[in-house]
Motif scaffolding. Structure first.
Motif, short mmCIF file in Angstrom:
data_model
loop_
_atom_site.label_atom_id
_atom_site.label_comp_id
_atom_site.label_asym_id
_atom_site.label_seq_id
_atom_site.Cartn_x
_atom_site.Cartn_y
_atom_site.Cartn_z
N UNK A 29 41.57 40.98 43.52
CA UNK A 29 40.91 41.18 42.23
C UNK A 29 40.95 39.91 41.38
N UNK A 30 39.87 39.71 40.62
CA UNK A 30 39.90 38.69 39.60
C UNK A 30 40.67 39.18 38.39
N UNK A 31 40.88 38.30 37.40
CA UNK A 31 41.69 38.66 36.24
C UNK A 31 40.98 39.57 35.24
N UNK A 32 39.67 39.72 35.39
CA UNK A 32 38.95 40.63 34.51
C UNK A 32 38.30 39.93 33.33
N UNK A 64 36.26 44.03 36.46
CA UNK A 64 36.93 43.26 37.50
C UNK A 64 35.99 43.03 38.67
N UNK A 65 36.01 41.82 39.16
CA UNK A 65 35.35 41.45 40.39
C UNK A 65 36.43 41.50 41.48
N UNK A 66 36.09 41.99 42.68
CA UNK A 66 37.06 42.06 43.77
C UNK A 66 36.38 41.61 45.05
N UNK A 100 30.47 36.98 35.04
CA UNK A 100 30.50 36.05 36.16
C UNK A 100 31.81 36.09 36.93
N UNK A 101 31.71 35.72 38.20
CA UNK A 101 32.86 35.73 39.09
C UNK A 101 32.68 34.61 40.11
N UNK A 102 33.73 33.85 40.33
CA UNK A 102 33.71 32.79 41.35
C UNK A 102 34.85 33.01 42.33
N UNK A 103 34.62 32.64 43.57
CA UNK A 103 35.68 32.80 44.56
C UNK A 103 35.82 31.51 45.36
N UNK A 104 36.99 31.34 45.94
CA UNK A 104 37.26 30.10 46.65
C UNK A 104 37.34 30.29 48.16
N UNK A 124 42.22 33.15 44.08
CA UNK A 124 41.10 33.17 45.01
C UNK A 124 39.85 33.75 44.37
N UNK A 125 40.04 34.58 43.37
CA UNK A 125 38.91 35.19 42.67
C UNK A 125 39.09 34.90 41.18
N UNK A 126 38.10 34.25 40.61
CA UNK A 126 38.22 33.81 39.22
C UNK A 126 37.14 34.46 38.36
N UNK A 127 37.55 34.86 37.19
CA UNK A 127 36.61 35.29 36.17
C UNK A 127 36.96 34.48 34.95
#
Lengths: 112, 117
Positions: free
Chosen positions: A102-105, A89-91, A22-26, A3-6
Motif C-alpha cells: 500500500x501507498x501512504x494514502x 490508498x493505491x496498492x 496520483x500514485x507512483x511505484x518503483x 515501493x508505492x508512493x502517493x
C-alpha cells in the motif's frame, strides 16, 4: 524504501469538479493495482482495479489510468461528491504474489 | 453481502501480555491477510496465509507474531509479548485467487484497535 508512493498527503476539491489522485511505484514487477477508500475507524473499501495489460479502467464516476513506462497511475473521480471525502490508498501487487503493498494514502476533501 | 468480521473492535493490554485478534474471512475465499496501520501512518502488510501455511510475511512479522486457522472459519493473529510499538489498528483481509478470473481484491474487516500500555 517506499515501493508505492502517493506524494500528495492531501487534496481539496470543490464538489462537482474532478479529483485526481496520483500514485507512483518503483518495482517494475508490479503488474496489478488497486485503489481503496478508507473512512476513519473503518477498514479500507475496494474501489477499482487495473492490470498492466490495460491503460484505463472505468467504473461509474471512477476511472483509473496506468502509465507503465512512467510507473504511474492515477484515479479520477468525476464529479466529486462530499461523500467521497476519505483517505485513498493505491496498492500494488506482483504477478506471483497475492499480497499488496500500500501507498501512504492521500486525504481527499470534497468541499460543498 | 458477505463481509470480513473482526473481534475485538478494541483491546487494551499491558506491555508483555499476549494478545489474540480474531477474524472470520469471507467463506469462499482462500487467501487471508493481516495488515496494520499505526496511527497517522500507512497501511503495512504483515502476513498472508494460504493452504494452511504462511505464503508471505514482512519483516514486521517477527517471532513475536503468529497466525493460525484453528478451524474452517476463524483466522487469528497472536502477538506473544506485546510492546508499546505494537499499538495500531490491525486489519484482517481475505481474497480469492486472481487465477479464478476475479479481480483478486482484498476485502477488509473493520479492524481491531490494539492499545498497549
Amino acid at each position: 524504501d517506499q515501493q508505492v508512493k502517493q506524494n500528495s498527503p492531501s487534496l481539496s476539491v470543490q464538489e462537482g469538479r474532478i479529483s485526481i489522485l496520483n500514485c507512483d511505484y518503483t518495482n517494475s514487477m508490479f503488474d496489478y493495482f488497486l485503489w481503496y477508500k478508507k473512512y476513519p475507524a473503518e477498514g479500507p473499501t475496494f474501489l477499482i482495479s487495473i492490470s498492466s495489460i490495460k491503460d484505463k479502467n472505468e467504473d461509474g464516476r471512477f476511472t483509473v489510468f496506468l502509465n507503465k513506462s512512467a510507473k504511474h497511475l492515477s484515479l479520477h473521480i468525476v464529479p466529486s461528491q462530499p461523500g467521497d471525502s476519505a483517505v485513498y490508498f493505491c496498492a500494488a501487487s506482483g504477478a506471483r504474489g497475492q499480497n499488496f503493498v500500500f501507498g501512504p494514502g492521500t486525504r481527499l476533501s470534497v468541499l460543498p | 453481502e458477505p463481509e470480513v468480521t473482526q473481534t475485538p473492535s478494541h483491546q487494551v493490554t499491558q506491555m508483555g501480555q499476549e494478545v489474540i485478534l480474531r477474524c472470520v474471512p469471507i467463506s469462499n475465499h482462500l487467501y487471508f491477510y493481516w495488515y496494520r496501520q499505526i496511527l497517522g501512518q500507512k497501511v503495512e502488510f504483515l502476513v498472508s496465509f494460504y493452504n494452511n501455511e504462511i505464503s508471505e510475511k514482512s519483516e514486521i512479522f517477527d517471532d513475536q507474531f503468529s497466525v493460525e486457522r484453528p478451524d474452517g472459519s476463524n483466522f487469528t493473529l497472536k502477538i506473544r509479548s506485546t510492546k508499546l510499538e505494537d499499538s495500531a489498528m490491525y486489519f484482517c483481509a481475505s481474497s480469492e485467487p486472481r487465477d479464478r478470473g476475479t479481480t483478486g481484491e482484498l476485502f477488509f474487516g473493520e479492524g481491531s484497535r490494539l492499545t498497549v500500555l
